[in-house]
Design a protein around this motif. Sequence first.
Motif, mmCIF file in Angstrom:
data_model
loop_
_atom_site.group_PDB
_atom_site.id
_atom_site.type_symbol
_atom_site.label_atom_id
_atom_site.label_comp_id
_atom_site.label_asym_id
_atom_site.label_seq_id
_atom_site.Cartn_x
_atom_site.Cartn_y
_atom_site.Cartn_z
ATOM 1 N N ASN A 172 0.821 -1.216 0.000
ATOM 2 C CA ASN A 172 0.000 0.000 0.000
ATOM 3 C C ASN A 172 0.852 1.262 0.000
ATOM 4 O OD1 ASN A 172 -2.375 -1.381 -0.125
ATOM 5 N ND2 ASN A 172 -2.946 -1.081 2.005
ATOM 6 N N ILE A 173 2.013 1.195 0.646
ATOM 7 C CA ILE A 173 2.917 2.344 0.637
ATOM 8 C C ILE A 173 3.360 2.654 -0.788
ATOM 9 C CG2 ILE A 173 5.197 3.180 1.351
ATOM 10 C CD1 ILE A 173 4.849 1.649 3.958
ATOM 11 N N VAL A 174 3.749 1.605 -1.535
ATOM 12 C CA VAL A 174 4.177 1.779 -2.921
ATOM 13 C C VAL A 174 3.027 2.291 -3.777
ATOM 14 C CG1 VAL A 174 5.003 0.595 -4.987
ATOM 15 C CG2 VAL A 174 5.959 0.022 -2.760
ATOM 16 N N LEU A 175 1.857 1.681 -3.643
ATOM 17 C CA LEU A 175 0.708 2.082 -4.458
ATOM 18 C C LEU A 175 0.322 3.536 -4.180
ATOM 19 C CD1 LEU A 175 -1.564 -1.102 -4.260
ATOM 20 C CD2 LEU A 175 -0.056 -0.381 -6.121
ATOM 21 N N ALA A 176 0.406 3.947 -2.921
ATOM 22 C CA ALA A 176 0.073 5.332 -2.571
ATOM 23 C C ALA A 176 1.048 6.309 -3.217
ATOM 24 C CB ALA A 176 0.084 5.500 -1.050
ATOM 25 N N LYS A 177 2.330 5.981 -3.170
ATOM 26 C CA LYS A 177 3.342 6.866 -3.763
ATOM 27 C C LYS A 177 3.173 6.943 -5.284
ATOM 28 C CE LYS A 177 6.697 5.870 -0.099
ATOM 29 N NZ LYS A 177 6.710 7.196 0.535
#
Length: 255
Positions: free
Chosen positions: A95-100
């Motif tokens: 989710n961190i990657v997708l958010a960025k």
Amino acid sequence: MWGLLDLVICEFAKLKRLKFVQLSILAAFLFPIPITFLMYADGMTFDHLFRANFMYGSLLLLPCVLGIIASMLFFMERDNETLKNLVTIPVSRKNIVLAKLAVVIVLSIVYSLANLFASILGGLIVSDVEDILYRLLISILLGILIGIATLPIILVIVYFNKSFIFSIIVSFLYAFTSFAITMFFSASPESINAVASILPISIVFKWYLTLFPVEEALSYVLPYTSSTLETFMMMIIYAVVFVSLSVIVYKKNEI
């Protein structure tokens, strides 16, 4: 566990402190200003101005800008040593990657719209401004596609996890190499079409050429252009592959 939307909002809140983001949006006016005067002096139309701003603003400058912003987003937790805290909340690395990446796409759209606004202002000087709503839709789609085309840069940044200088060099090399190949394609499409058909930046350019009338001098390029269906299928594949690889690599990075 934090939702994806919460993380996206959090990422935007972090970027508010960075002046480079605001300056990058202003960079959308960097090429239109001199291009407007050149177009006016040569008696060109709004279509010529819009295309020139797209080529230099979106194809050349925007990937550089997005690569630098992406490096800022991905290095924040590493440099501030806050990734361990996020993981223990818990927040999934996926989710961190997708958010960025979502933030990168949104900023790409904002830049593309700023470029459209700059083109409209220049168009008022050059000639009549036409088809604003159509160009608005095209600008949004171009923002999404260029954002996707920047994903290879982001994968390299995440994989090597180096310094900002390294990320800037990678972003500029990718952008200038892709732009050079795209320009070579426009000059001699039959000799480099195989390469241009697999490079994201060139694919976007080949699609763009189908959206507006092309003057007789460039008609030789039309047989090598890409349809909307072909373009979006290719870019969706790129998005799935590079987003998946970025998530896998980011999960393996040490905290």
